[in-house]
Design a protein around this motif. Structure first.
Motif, mmCIF file in Angstrom:
data_model
loop_
_atom_site.group_PDB
_atom_site.id
_atom_site.type_symbol
_atom_site.label_atom_id
_atom_site.label_comp_id
_atom_site.label_asym_id
_atom_site.label_seq_id
_atom_site.Cartn_x
_atom_site.Cartn_y
_atom_site.Cartn_z
ATOM 1 N N GLN A 103 0.830 -1.202 0.000
ATOM 2 C CA GLN A 103 0.000 0.000 0.000
ATOM 3 C C GLN A 103 0.868 1.257 0.000
ATOM 4 N N ARG A 104 1.943 1.244 0.778
ATOM 5 C CA ARG A 104 2.847 2.398 0.819
ATOM 6 C C ARG A 104 3.507 2.616 -0.536
ATOM 7 N N VAL A 105 3.915 1.520 -1.187
ATOM 8 C CA VAL A 105 4.523 1.631 -2.511
ATOM 9 C C VAL A 105 3.515 2.204 -3.506
ATOM 10 N N ALA A 106 2.280 1.767 -3.418
ATOM 11 C CA ALA A 106 1.245 2.276 -4.325
ATOM 12 C C ALA A 106 1.030 3.771 -4.106
ATOM 13 N N ARG A 107 1.002 4.213 -2.830
ATOM 14 C CA ARG A 107 0.843 5.646 -2.548
ATOM 15 C C ARG A 107 2.035 6.444 -3.079
ATOM 16 N N LEU A 108 3.239 5.920 -2.869
ATOM 17 C CA LEU A 108 4.432 6.625 -3.346
ATOM 18 C C LEU A 108 4.466 6.686 -4.868
ATOM 19 N N GLU A 109 4.076 5.608 -5.528
ATOM 20 C CA GLU A 109 4.032 5.628 -6.984
ATOM 21 C C GLU A 109 3.016 6.660 -7.482
ATOM 22 N N GLU A 110 1.897 6.793 -6.794
ATOM 23 C CA GLU A 110 0.893 7.793 -7.158
ATOM 24 C C GLU A 110 1.451 9.204 -6.978
ATOM 25 N N GLN A 111 2.181 9.426 -5.881
ATOM 26 C CA GLN A 111 2.778 10.737 -5.649
ATOM 27 C C GLN A 111 3.813 11.065 -6.718
ATOM 28 N N VAL A 112 4.611 10.077 -7.101
ATOM 29 C CA VAL A 112 5.612 10.291 -8.142
ATOM 30 C C VAL A 112 4.929 10.608 -9.468
ATOM 31 N N ARG A 113 3.845 9.897 -9.778
ATOM 32 C CA ARG A 113 3.121 10.146 -11.016
ATOM 33 C C ARG A 113 2.557 11.568 -11.029
#
Length: 63
Positions: free
Chosen positions: A13-23
């Protein structure tokens, strides 16, 4: 195993949130540099001051 599965799920879940922030960061419009904004503002202020002095000199000359 349940604790490890929970930690793995939390990490995913943390990786998914970070990937969204990077996007979102990559898709954000580019902002100009602060130096450019400072120089532009400085030149505008200097220009306004010069215009004010010229108008003052013209008014004194005419009066």
């Amino acid at each position: 195993m349940n604790r490890i599965d929970d930690e793995i799920m939390e990490l995913r879940q943390r990786v998914a949130r970070l990937e969204e922030q990077v996007r979102q960061y990559e898709e954000a419009p580019a902002r100009g540099s602060y130096v450019r904004w400072f120089v532009t503002g400085f030149l505008v202020v200097i220009g306004l001051m010069a215009a004010w002095l010229v108008s003052l000199a013209v008014i004194q000359f005419l009066a």
